[in-house]
Write an enzyme that holds these catalytic residues in place. Structure first.
Site, PDB file in Angstrom:
ATOM      1  N   HIS A 192       0.819  -1.208   0.000  1.00 49.86           N
ATOM      2  CA  HIS A 192       0.000   0.000   0.000  1.00 49.86           C
ATOM      3  C   HIS A 192       0.859   1.267   0.000  1.00 49.86           C
ATOM      4  O   HIS A 192       0.562   2.235  -0.712  1.00 49.86           O
ATOM      5  CB  HIS A 192      -0.940  -0.026   1.220  1.00 49.86           C
ATOM      6  CG  HIS A 192      -1.730   1.227   1.389  1.00 49.86           C
ATOM      7  ND1 HIS A 192      -1.462   2.141   2.383  1.00 49.86           N
ATOM      8  CD2 HIS A 192      -2.765   1.732   0.687  1.00 49.86           C
ATOM      9  CE1 HIS A 192      -2.308   3.157   2.281  1.00 49.86           C
ATOM     10  NE2 HIS A 192      -3.113   2.934   1.260  1.00 49.86           N
TER      11      HIS A 192
ATOM     12  N   GLU B 273       2.021   1.817  -3.418  1.00 49.62           N
ATOM     13  CA  GLU B 273       0.941   2.360  -4.254  1.00 49.62           C
ATOM     14  C   GLU B 273       0.950   3.894  -4.166  1.00 49.62           C
ATOM     15  O   GLU B 273       0.858   4.599  -5.174  1.00 49.62           O
ATOM     16  CB  GLU B 273      -0.408   1.801  -3.787  1.00 49.62           C
ATOM     17  CG  GLU B 273      -1.596   2.354  -4.554  1.00 49.62           C
ATOM     18  CD  GLU B 273      -2.801   2.614  -3.664  1.00 49.62           C
ATOM     19  OE1 GLU B 273      -3.294   3.758  -3.651  1.00 49.62           O
ATOM     20  OE2 GLU B 273      -3.258   1.675  -2.962  1.00 49.62           O
ATOM     21  N   HIS B 274       1.073   4.408  -2.944  1.00 50.77           N
ATOM     22  CA  HIS B 274       1.129   5.869  -2.778  1.00 50.77           C
ATOM     23  C   HIS B 274       2.334   6.464  -3.502  1.00 50.77           C
ATOM     24  O   HIS B 274       2.239   7.512  -4.130  1.00 50.77           O
ATOM     25  CB  HIS B 274       1.214   6.223  -1.287  1.00 50.77           C
ATOM     26  CG  HIS B 274      -0.109   6.265  -0.607  1.00 50.77           C
ATOM     27  ND1 HIS B 274      -0.642   7.424  -0.105  1.00 50.77           N
ATOM     28  CD2 HIS B 274      -1.022   5.291  -0.357  1.00 50.77           C
ATOM     29  CE1 HIS B 274      -1.819   7.167   0.445  1.00 50.77           C
ATOM     30  NE2 HIS B 274      -2.075   5.872   0.310  1.00 50.77           N
TER      31      HIS B 274
ATOM     32  N   GLU C 140      -4.056   8.227   6.958  1.00 51.20           N
ATOM     33  CA  GLU C 140      -5.058   7.353   6.353  1.00 51.20           C
ATOM     34  C   GLU C 140      -5.443   6.247   7.335  1.00 51.20           C
ATOM     35  O   GLU C 140      -6.612   5.911   7.499  1.00 51.20           O
ATOM     36  CB  GLU C 140      -4.512   6.753   5.052  1.00 51.20           C
ATOM     37  CG  GLU C 140      -5.538   5.863   4.336  1.00 51.20           C
ATOM     38  CD  GLU C 140      -5.046   5.311   3.010  1.00 51.20           C
ATOM     39  OE1 GLU C 140      -3.932   5.692   2.567  1.00 51.20           O
ATOM     40  OE2 GLU C 140      -5.784   4.513   2.406  1.00 51.20           O
TER      41      GLU C 140
END
Lengths: 440, 451
Positions: free
Chosen positions: A68, A71-72, A148
């Site tokens: 993840h 991904e950022h 997040e």
């Protein structure tokens, strides 16, 4: 299965006279990249979805959240596109882009007017091999990911409980770990971890590109080859080893007291097979239909019995996706009516589950569930995003999306009352359950 | 895990604001309008690609018309909409819908009650039968109403766990005072429990009438077939106009108020709001552009750049405006760790000030206009989006050339326009600020947290 989408092209053939003018093409480039192009002409729009077969299940212990985090970082600059420019380039052309990470995959999409498709392909190709991972961008993006996590999980008592519930239910399976990562492990990730991850998985032979929309297939194929064919395959891809469906001989139980919660929440899960598990694949359809009969919508059994007839709950659902790379949980969830004892609700819920194994569902219930699933699939075909998602979700598990599309209505209709009784008896057994309870 | 959040507000707004414009000449050629005998306006966007039909129906009668002590009447009226009609009780009615794969439900907004229906074209007859009965012969059985009240009250209690919910609840009364937009659409546990079935029946009868009703239909149905369906199934619709008065314009220019709600959380939720503009305000297009520059969707806005991209202080930060019949709210929302709340507030304040003091650069303005005009085919690429958008265009009387005119009206917005609308709406001292978290944030310079 994917409630909103599976299945379709042929669904439409069977259901009604006109058919959609969907022409498709599947390619495998020499470097191993898988490509699916589908022409859908309704609007002058096209969507690209780039699927990488890497997700939290591939992460090693102590490195949760790595997929993840990467991904950022995929938006934070390449050799040719400076940090923060990616989304600007697309917005300037009237496009939208985003990405998502799950236990199984990481997916990037770009949606824009059909005549700008080359921009999307160029940018995806550029960041497949050309990412510049820089300390400055990483530091700030790591803070974003911590926020997040705070907003998604740490501020929500239900999500905090669900994280523990997955740990309890999945045990030593990698699905037990949070996709976003634990806070401590997010904080401990390094630029070096990201580089290793990127170099290990971002390669054409670990990717599926799906393009759906109004386009000329020859032209698009030419562009795809131009941008992606020159890239070299990665020689040593390694994915998480899939674990067998576990045997569980006694129920597990998690009880969480959290003063932030205002109303109790009850959840249960049973380990069940998915489409990707060849040995048990035939059980995915009965499980899907069963989940609808048991707990999808106001006329499902759980809703009727728990809410309307017995007045024990204010909500009650069953859920099954069927798309995971490994086995997954078939879930039940409910909120008790204020004042009702959770024990009483739990007993009533399990009675409904047992009934599925004891007696066959009625023909009308079965038909209603199948009709509903097939109608939902037709509705999903109205969206190019959902068509692309379905293809990608199948391809990323190395499943043939075509068979799935073409056979979906037939396979749903083939599910019998005996099948449902059989899978209920086999998987939804009292000793195989994990229960999670959240209360104030 | 999405890198960005899809806020429902954002989605709704993008449909609403830049939404309606679709450049598809082919689509537009097929748009046809007619009226039912009871005076409902029907618009058809014919499209036979998929064997399905989407229907959206709008009538006046949203939460702004709730009795002041019973917030939630419109909401509960909408909730009761698919709970049985004619001969069929709730369970039988819903079983029939599910058997045919039809979805039929209503929802309340501030101005409107809205019905959505999705069906396969082979089950049009069944779908319109259920729709017609729900409109004209609702059962409104007490047992279903009581269940509805129980569920809604529990849902509202559960929502108290969410800081965003609590912030929103506190902010609207600060923005709107006694204006009807101050009331929560779905009421609160006390008001919901005061509502009676007689209130629901009264509201249903007042709202669901021919005159003023807009029915937008998109998909696999011909004009002849649709005319025939509406003639047969909507024949009993009341042809007399309803009594809902226009919504008064909310007072602007009030000094803002700050309010803190204590909750034990790792983050502080920030929500800022002022009275914005109405749907027919001449500044509508300038506002659309200004909002996109300040905090519109995507990762390119000034607020996102300053707070997320440069400093990593938040996962998402957005501004949004909801143009309604009356002046809808303009809001900014984000969440950041407790220690950063003051810094985030002062950065938001800087961005607001900047837009009022300095004209937006030519290049930035050009890029935003390119995004807004270029992305509009994306907003109308499905039957659901088409039905939704056209229902609003007709309900808010935007004119059938609305889509044609939209790009040129956006392109006509100048640097001066953006500054004018910024000065009109973004005046710092008028912002109301709600914070939810461990402690009330303070600004370094000792100012109140009001920006």
């Amino acid at each position: 299965m994917w409630r909103v989408s599976l299945g379709l092209i042929l669904g439409i053939f069977l259901l009604s006279t006109p058919l959609m003018a969907m022409e498709s093409r599947e390619l495998r480039l020499d470097n191993g990249m898988s490509v699916v192009l589908v022409r859908e002409n309704k609007a002058p729009v096209v969507v690209t979805q780039m699927w990488y077969k890497v997700g939290s299940m591939d992460e090693t212990l102590g490195k949760s959240g790595l997929s993840h985090m990467l991904e950022h970082m995929m938006f934070q600059g390449t050799k040719t596109v400076p940090p923060e420019e990616f989304s600007k380039l697309i917005a300037r052309e009237g496009g939208e882009d985003n990405a998502s990470t799950s236990s199984d995959y990481t997916m990037y999409y770009i949606k824009l007017a059909s005549d700008r498709i080359e921009l999307a392909l160029r940018l995806e190709a550029d960041r497949m091999r050309g990412l510049q991972l820089e300390e400055k961008e990483f530091k700030s993006e790591n803070l974003v990911v911590r926020e997040e996590r705070r907003v998604r999980t740490d501020s929500d008592p239900n999500q905090r409980m669900m994280e523990k519930f997955r740990q309890t239910a999945y045990g030593d399976h990698p699905y037990a770990r949070p996709v976003i990562g634990t806070m401590a492990e997010i904080e401990a990730l390094t630029l070096n971890d990201l580089k290793t991850w990127y170099n290990g998985y971002y390669a054409p032979n670990n990717a599926t590109l799906v393009v759906v929309g109004n386009m000329d297939l020859d032209q698009t194929e030419k562009l795809v080859r131009h941008y992606f064919a020159p890239m070299a395959a990665h020689p040593g891809l390694t994915h998480a080893v899939l674990k067998d469906l576990p045997s569980q001989d006694s129920p597990r139980r998690l009880e969480v007291s959290d003063k932030a919660t205002k109303l109790p929440y009850w959840v249960a899960g049973y380990a069940v097979p998915t489409l990707a598990m060849s040995e048990w694949m035939q059980d995915a359809f009965p499980l899907d239909v069963l989940s609808v009969i048991l707990g999808n919508g106001n006329t499902s059994r759980l809703h009727q019995r728990m809410i309307r007839e017995r007045g024990l709950a204010v909500s009650a659902h069953a859920g099954y996706s069927g798309f995971s790379r490994s086995w997954e949980l078939f879930t039940l969830s409910a909120m008790p009516k204020p004042g009702v004892d959770l024990k009483e609700l739990e007993k009533a819920l399990f009675e409904e589950v047992s009934r599925l194994a004891e007696e066959q569902v009625s023909a009308r219930e079965l038909e209603k569930a199948c009709n509903g699933l097939i109608a939902e699939h037709v509705y999903a075909m109205d969206s190019i995003d959902r068509i692309a998602w379905l293809i990608g979700r199948m391809r990323v598990n190395d499943l043939d999306w075509r068979i799935m599309f073409e056979e979906y209505p037939r396979r749903v209709r083939a599910v019998t009352a005996q099948d449902i009784q059989r899978v209920a008896a086999q998987y939804l057994r009292p000793e195989r359950v994990t229960v999670g309870i959240l209360q104030p | 895990m999405n890198r960005r959040r899809w806020q429902w507000v954002g989605l709704l707004l993008s449909l609403w604001i830049m939404g309606f414009q679709l450049a598809l000449a082919t689509e537009r050629d097929k748009i046809r309008q007619f009226s039912t005998t009871a005076g409902a306006g029907v618009i058809l966007i014919e499209n036979h690609v998929n064997p399905m039909v989407e229907v959206r129906i709008l009538v006046r009668g949203g939460s702004a018309y709730d009795p002041s002590d019973r917030a939630g009447v419109a909401y509960m009226t909408a909730w009761m909409f698919n709970e049985g009609a004619g001969e069929l009780n709730s369970t039988t009615f819903q079983e029939r819908l599910h058997y045919y794969g039809i979805s039929l439900a209503a929802n309340a907004h501030q101005d409107t009650l809205e019905i959505s229906m999705t069906t396969l074209s082979e089950h049009l007859e069944e779908a319109w039968t259920r729709l017609g009965e729900s409109l004209t012969q609702p059962r409104l059985d007490p047992v279903d109403f009581q269940r509805g009240v129980r569920e809604r009250v529990a849902e509202l209690m559960k929502s108290e766990e969410e800081p965003a919910f609590r912030a929103g609840r506190a902010l609207y009364p600060l923005i709107y005072g006694d204006h009807p937009y101050a009331r929560p659409v779905n009421g609160n546990p006390e008001s919901i429990q005061k509502i009676t079935l007689a209130d629901i029946r009264r509201h249903h009868i007042a709202a669901f009438r021919g005159p003023g009703m807009v029915i937008a239909v998109a998909g696999d149905v011909t004009l002849e077939k649709l005319q025939e369906l509406t003639t047969r199934h909507l024949a009993k619709l009341n042809p007399l106009p309803g009594q809902f008065p226009p919504i008064p314009q909310a007072v602007t220019g009030k000094k803002g108020v700050a309010h803190h709600i204590e909750m034990d959380l790792p983050q502080t939720t920030l929500r800022l709001g002022v009275v914005g503009i109405s749907r027919d305000d001449p500044d509508f297009y300038a506002m659309t552009v200004m909002n996109q520059i300040l905090g519109g969707g995507g990762l390119t806005s000034r607020l996102t750049n300053s707070i997320r991209e440069q400093r990593g202080l938040a996962y998402g930060i957005f501004s949004h405006f909801s143009p309604l019949s009356g002046r809808g709210p303009f809001q900014i929302s984000t969440e950041t760790k407790t220690e950063s709340a003051s810094e985030a507030l002062s950065l938001i304040r800087q961005e607001l000030t900047q837009l009022t003091r300095e004209r937006v650069g030519e290049e930035e303005l050009r890029d935003v206009k390119r995004y807004l005009t270029g992305s509009f085919p994306l907003q109308l690429d499905g039957l659901d989006k088409l039905a939704e958008s056209w229902s609003r265009i007709v309900f808010y009387q935007r004119g059938l050339d609305y889509l044609d005119k939209w790009p040129e009206r956006i392109r006509a917005v100048t640097q001066k326009d953006v500054q004018r609308v910024s000065r009109r709406i973004l005046e710092i001292k008028r912002f109301n600020v709600v914070t939810v978290g461990k402690q009330k944030p303070e600004l370094a310079n000792g100012d109140d947290i009001r920006p």
